[in-house]
Scaffold this motif. Structure first.
Motif, PDB file in Angstrom:
ATOM      1  N   ILE A 287       0.838  -1.191   0.000  1.00 55.38           N
ATOM      2  CA  ILE A 287       0.000   0.000   0.000  1.00 55.38           C
ATOM      3  C   ILE A 287       0.873   1.240   0.000  1.00 55.38           C
ATOM      4  O   ILE A 287       0.629   2.188  -0.734  1.00 55.38           O
ATOM      5  N   ALA A 288       1.892   1.223   0.829  1.00 59.51           N
ATOM      6  CA  ALA A 288       2.839   2.339   0.892  1.00 59.51           C
ATOM      7  C   ALA A 288       4.171   1.815   1.400  1.00 59.51           C
ATOM      8  O   ALA A 288       4.228   0.971   2.289  1.00 59.51           O
ATOM      9  N   LYS A 289       5.249   2.329   0.799  1.00 62.60           N
ATOM     10  CA  LYS A 289       6.585   1.962   1.233  1.00 62.60           C
ATOM     11  C   LYS A 289       7.545   3.027   0.713  1.00 62.60           C
ATOM     12  O   LYS A 289       7.807   3.102  -0.484  1.00 62.60           O
ATOM     13  N   TYR A 290       8.028   3.867   1.619  1.00 58.29           N
ATOM     14  CA  TYR A 290       8.912   4.947   1.183  1.00 58.29           C
ATOM     15  C   TYR A 290       9.730   5.498   2.347  1.00 58.29           C
ATOM     16  O   TYR A 290       9.410   5.304   3.522  1.00 58.29           O
ATOM     17  N   VAL A 291      10.797   6.180   1.969  1.00 60.18           N
ATOM     18  CA  VAL A 291      11.608   6.960   2.902  1.00 60.18           C
ATOM     19  C   VAL A 291      11.328   8.430   2.640  1.00 60.18           C
ATOM     20  O   VAL A 291      11.283   8.855   1.481  1.00 60.18           O
ATOM     21  N   GLU A 292      11.127   9.192   3.691  1.00 68.66           N
ATOM     22  CA  GLU A 292      10.877  10.623   3.568  1.00 68.66           C
ATOM     23  C   GLU A 292      12.047  11.404   4.129  1.00 68.66           C
ATOM     24  O   GLU A 292      12.552  11.103   5.219  1.00 68.66           O
ATOM     25  N   VAL A 293      12.502  12.395   3.368  1.00 72.50           N
ATOM     26  CA  VAL A 293      13.538  13.319   3.818  1.00 72.50           C
ATOM     27  C   VAL A 293      13.007  14.722   3.568  1.00 72.50           C
ATOM     28  O   VAL A 293      12.691  15.076   2.423  1.00 72.50           O
ATOM     29  N   GLY A 294      12.893  15.510   4.613  1.00 75.69           N
ATOM     30  CA  GLY A 294      12.307  16.825   4.434  1.00 75.69           C
ATOM     31  C   GLY A 294      12.829  17.826   5.429  1.00 75.69           C
ATOM     32  O   GLY A 294      13.611  17.505   6.325  1.00 75.69           O
ATOM     33  N   VAL A 295      12.391  19.059   5.262  1.00 75.96           N
ATOM     34  CA  VAL A 295      12.767  20.127   6.170  1.00 75.96           C
ATOM     35  C   VAL A 295      11.623  21.131   6.233  1.00 75.96           C
ATOM     36  O   VAL A 295      10.919  21.375   5.239  1.00 75.96           O
ATOM     37  N   GLN A 296      11.423  21.686   7.393  1.00 70.45           N
ATOM     38  CA  GLN A 296      10.388  22.686   7.621  1.00 70.45           C
ATOM     39  C   GLN A 296      11.019  23.890   8.305  1.00 70.45           C
ATOM     40  O   GLN A 296      11.776  23.740   9.270  1.00 70.45           O
ATOM     41  N   TYR A 297      10.714  25.085   7.798  1.00 74.27           N
ATOM     42  CA  TYR A 297      11.240  26.299   8.426  1.00 74.27           C
ATOM     43  C   TYR A 297      10.064  27.177   8.849  1.00 74.27           C
ATOM     44  O   TYR A 297       9.283  27.644   8.011  1.00 74.27           O
ATOM     45  N   ASP A 298       9.935  27.352  10.167  1.00 75.80           N
ATOM     46  CA  ASP A 298       8.887  28.197  10.721  1.00 75.80           C
ATOM     47  C   ASP A 298       9.450  29.600  10.952  1.00 75.80           C
ATOM     48  O   ASP A 298      10.253  29.812  11.874  1.00 75.80           O
ATOM     49  N   PHE A 299       9.030  30.550  10.111  1.00 75.14           N
ATOM     50  CA  PHE A 299       9.448  31.934  10.317  1.00 75.14           C
ATOM     51  C   PHE A 299       8.872  32.457  11.629  1.00 75.14           C
ATOM     52  O   PHE A 299       9.542  33.162  12.381  1.00 75.14           O
ATOM     53  N   ASN A 300       7.630  32.115  11.885  1.00 77.57           N
ATOM     54  CA  ASN A 300       6.942  32.362  13.153  1.00 77.57           C
ATOM     55  C   ASN A 300       5.750  31.422  13.195  1.00 77.57           C
ATOM     56  O   ASN A 300       5.669  30.493  12.368  1.00 77.57           O
ATOM     57  N   LYS A 301       4.808  31.615  14.100  1.00 75.88           N
ATOM     58  CA  LYS A 301       3.685  30.678  14.208  1.00 75.88           C
ATOM     59  C   LYS A 301       2.719  30.794  13.030  1.00 75.88           C
ATOM     60  O   LYS A 301       1.845  29.935  12.860  1.00 75.88           O
ATOM     61  N   ASN A 302       2.852  31.837  12.215  1.00 77.87           N
ATOM     62  CA  ASN A 302       1.924  32.056  11.115  1.00 77.87           C
ATOM     63  C   ASN A 302       2.474  31.698   9.741  1.00 77.87           C
ATOM     64  O   ASN A 302       1.703  31.482   8.806  1.00 77.87           O
ATOM     65  N   LEU A 303       3.797  31.655   9.571  1.00 76.91           N
ATOM     66  CA  LEU A 303       4.390  31.460   8.250  1.00 76.91           C
ATOM     67  C   LEU A 303       5.412  30.333   8.274  1.00 76.91           C
ATOM     68  O   LEU A 303       6.349  30.348   9.084  1.00 76.91           O
ATOM     69  N   THR A 304       5.232  29.360   7.365  1.00 76.55           N
ATOM     70  CA  THR A 304       6.088  28.176   7.313  1.00 76.55           C
ATOM     71  C   THR A 304       6.407  27.815   5.872  1.00 76.55           C
ATOM     72  O   THR A 304       5.533  27.857   5.003  1.00 76.55           O
ATOM     73  N   ALA A 305       7.656  27.451   5.622  1.00 73.29           N
ATOM     74  CA  ALA A 305       8.082  26.941   4.319  1.00 73.29           C
ATOM     75  C   ALA A 305       8.480  25.480   4.475  1.00 73.29           C
ATOM     76  O   ALA A 305       9.095  25.107   5.488  1.00 73.29           O
ATOM     77  N   ILE A 306       8.128  24.640   3.485  1.00 77.49           N
ATOM     78  CA  ILE A 306       8.467  23.214   3.563  1.00 77.49           C
ATOM     79  C   ILE A 306       9.074  22.716   2.259  1.00 77.49           C
ATOM     80  O   ILE A 306       8.749  23.194   1.177  1.00 77.49           O
ATOM     81  N   VAL A 307       9.996  21.759   2.407  1.00 78.99           N
ATOM     82  CA  VAL A 307      10.521  20.971   1.293  1.00 78.99           C
ATOM     83  C   VAL A 307      10.477  19.521   1.755  1.00 78.99           C
ATOM     84  O   VAL A 307      11.044  19.187   2.801  1.00 78.99           O
ATOM     85  N   ASP A 308       9.798  18.670   1.020  1.00 73.07           N
ATOM     86  CA  ASP A 308       9.636  17.283   1.443  1.00 73.07           C
ATOM     87  C   ASP A 308       9.835  16.362   0.239  1.00 73.07           C
ATOM     88  O   ASP A 308       9.210  16.559  -0.811  1.00 73.07           O
ATOM     89  N   TYR A 309      10.680  15.352   0.406  1.00 75.39           N
ATOM     90  CA  TYR A 309      11.007  14.445  -0.698  1.00 75.39           C
ATOM     91  C   TYR A 309      10.654  13.019  -0.311  1.00 75.39           C
ATOM     92  O   TYR A 309      11.113  12.503   0.711  1.00 75.39           O
ATOM     93  N   LYS A 310       9.807  12.395  -1.123  1.00 74.75           N
ATOM     94  CA  LYS A 310       9.412  11.006  -0.910  1.00 74.75           C
ATOM     95  C   LYS A 310      10.232  10.108  -1.829  1.00 74.75           C
ATOM     96  O   LYS A 310      10.106  10.180  -3.059  1.00 74.75           O
TER      97      LYS A 310
END
Length: 348
Positions: A287-310
Motif C-alpha cells: 500500500i505504501a513503502k517509502y523513505v521521507e527526507v524533508g525540512v520545515q522552516y517556521d518563520f513564526n507561528k503564522n508562516l512556514t516553508a516546507i521541502v519534502d522528498y518522498k
C-alpha cells in the motif's frame, strides 16, 4: 470561570486538526469565539502524471471557527466547523469538521458530528511530516482512523482528575456511506487511551476500532499502538497498525525523527521517516513503502516553508489493487515514482 473555559478549549483543540494558530474575535460574558484559517501554496514535482501523489499544483485554502460558551460553573458547550477548498483542475470543497458538544469538566466531554475518528489520535504520533505521511489514516483500510461523519465521541483527560497524563476516548458512529469507517459500513465502535509519562517527554497510546459492512456479518477490526518522545528539541515517533477484513490482513508501521534548530528568526526542523503498509501476507501487496527526507522552516507561528522528498520504494508487481488505479498493462499509475513537494503556508 477562566478555568472552566480552558476545560472546554482543550478538548476542542484536540480535535481541531492541524491548525497551529487562531484569532480570538470574541470573549465576553462566558462566550468565546475564535477563527482559524490557512492558505497552503503547494506543488508536487515529479516525472509522472495521474499517480497516487500526482504532479503539479496542490494549493488549498481553509477556514474555520471554534465557539465556546459557559452554561454553569461545571457545564460548558463548544462547537467547531472547518472547510477546505482545493485549487487546480481537480478542485473540490470539503467540510473537514462540523460538530458540537458539552464539556463536564473533569468528568469529560461529549460531542457529535463530523470529527476525527478515534484512532486518528494514535496515527498523529507519526503524522507530523512536513507534507507526506499519514498513510495509516489516508488509505481507508483502517477503521475510524480518519475524519468521519456521524460520530458520537466521549473524551476524558486526566482520568476524572485522578491520573495526570492519562487520557481516553470512546466513539460510536453510524454512517452507511462514509468510507472512513471502512466503506458502506453499518456501525463503528472505537476507543483509545494515551498516557504521558510524568515529565519525561514520552507518551504511549493504543486504540481499537471495529465495524461491519452493510449486508455483511463479518466484523472489520483495527488495532493501533504508538509511542513518541518530544523533549529537548527532539521528536521521535513510532506507529504500528493492524487491520483484518474479508479474511485479509493489513499491517503497517511508521517511524519518524525530527530535530528543531532555533535561530534568531525562526526555527528549522529537519525530518526523516520510514513508512510501510502492506496487505495480504501471502502476496505481500504493498500500500505504501517509502523513505521521507524533508525540512520545515517556521518563520513564526503564522508562516512556514516546507521541502519534502518522498523516496518511493514500491514495485509495480507488488502493489495492492485495492488502493491504486491501474494502467492498461495492469501496473499502478505512477505509484512507484519519487515525489518532491515544495510549499509555503500562511495560517492564523
Amino acid at each position: 470561570m477562566k478555568r472552566n473555559l480552558l476545560a472546554i478549549a482543550i478538548p476542542a483543540l484536540l480535535v481541531a486538526g492541524a491548525a497551529n494558530a487562531s484569532i480570538e474575535v470574541w470573549n465576553k460574558d462566558g462566550n468565546k469565539l475564535s477563527i482559524n484559517g490557512r492558505v497552503y501554496a503547494l506543488n508536487y514535482l515529479g516525472n509522472h502524471n495521474n499517480g497516487v501523489d500526482g504532479e503539479g499544483d496542490k494549493t488549498t485554502a481553509r477556514i474555520g471557527f471554534t465557539g465556546e460558551t459557559q452554561v454553569t460553573d461545571s457545564l460548558s458547550g463548544y462547537g467547531r466547523a472547518e472547510w477546505e477548498t482545493k485549487t487546480g483542475g481537480n478542485s473540490f470543497k470539503e467540510t473537514r469538521y462540523a460538530f458540537a458538544g458539552l464539556n463536564f469538566g473533569q468528568y469529560g466531554s461529549f460531542d457529535y458530528g463530523r470529527n476525527d475518528g478515534v484512532l486518528k489520535a494514535i496515527t498523529a504520533y507519526t503524522d507530523v511530516l512536513p507534507e507526506f505521511g499519514g498513510n495509516a489514516s489516508d488509505n481507508g483500510l483502517y477503521v475510524l482512523s480518519a475524519r468521519t461523519n456521524a460520530v458520537a465521541t466521549y473524551r476524558n483527560n486526566g482520568f476524572y482528575g485522578l491520573v495526570d497524563g492519562l487520557d481516553f476516548a470512546v466513539q460510536y458512529g453510524d454512517n452507511k456511506s462514509d468510507s472512513s469507517t471502512k466503506g458502506d459500513s453499518k456501525e463503528a465502535y472505537g476507543l483509545n487511551a494515551q498516557y504521558a509519562i510524568l515529565d519525561t517527554g514520552v507518551s504511549v497510546g493504543g486504540g481499537y476500532a471495529t465495524t461491519t459492512k452493510a449486508g455483511d456479518k463479518e466484523r472489520v477490526k483495527t488495532y493501533m499502538a504508538g509511542v513518541k518522545y518530544d523533549a529537548h528539541n527532539l521528536y521521535l515517533g513510532a506507529l504500528y497498525s493492524h487491520s483484518k477484513y474479508d479474511n485479509e490482513k493489513v499491517k503497517g508501521f511508521e517511524l519518524v525523527a525530527q530535530y528543531g534548530i532555533d535561530f534568531e528568526v525562526g526555527r528549522l526542523t529537519p525530518s526523516l521517516a520510514y513508512v510501510q503498509h502492506k496487505t495480504d501476507e501471502k502476496k505481500k501487496d504493498q500500500i505504501a513503502k517509502y523513505v521521507e527526507v524533508g525540512v520545515q522552516y517556521d518563520f513564526n507561528k503564522n508562516l512556514t516553508a516546507i521541502v519534502d522528498y518522498k523516496i518511493n520504494l514500491l514495485d509495480d508487481d507488488k502493489l495492492s489493487s485495492k488502493v491504486f488505479s491501474t494502467n492498461t498493462d495492469g501496473t499502478a499509475k505512477g505509484a512507484t515514482k519519487d515525489t518532491l513537494a515544495l510549499g509555503l503556508i500562511y495560517q492564523f
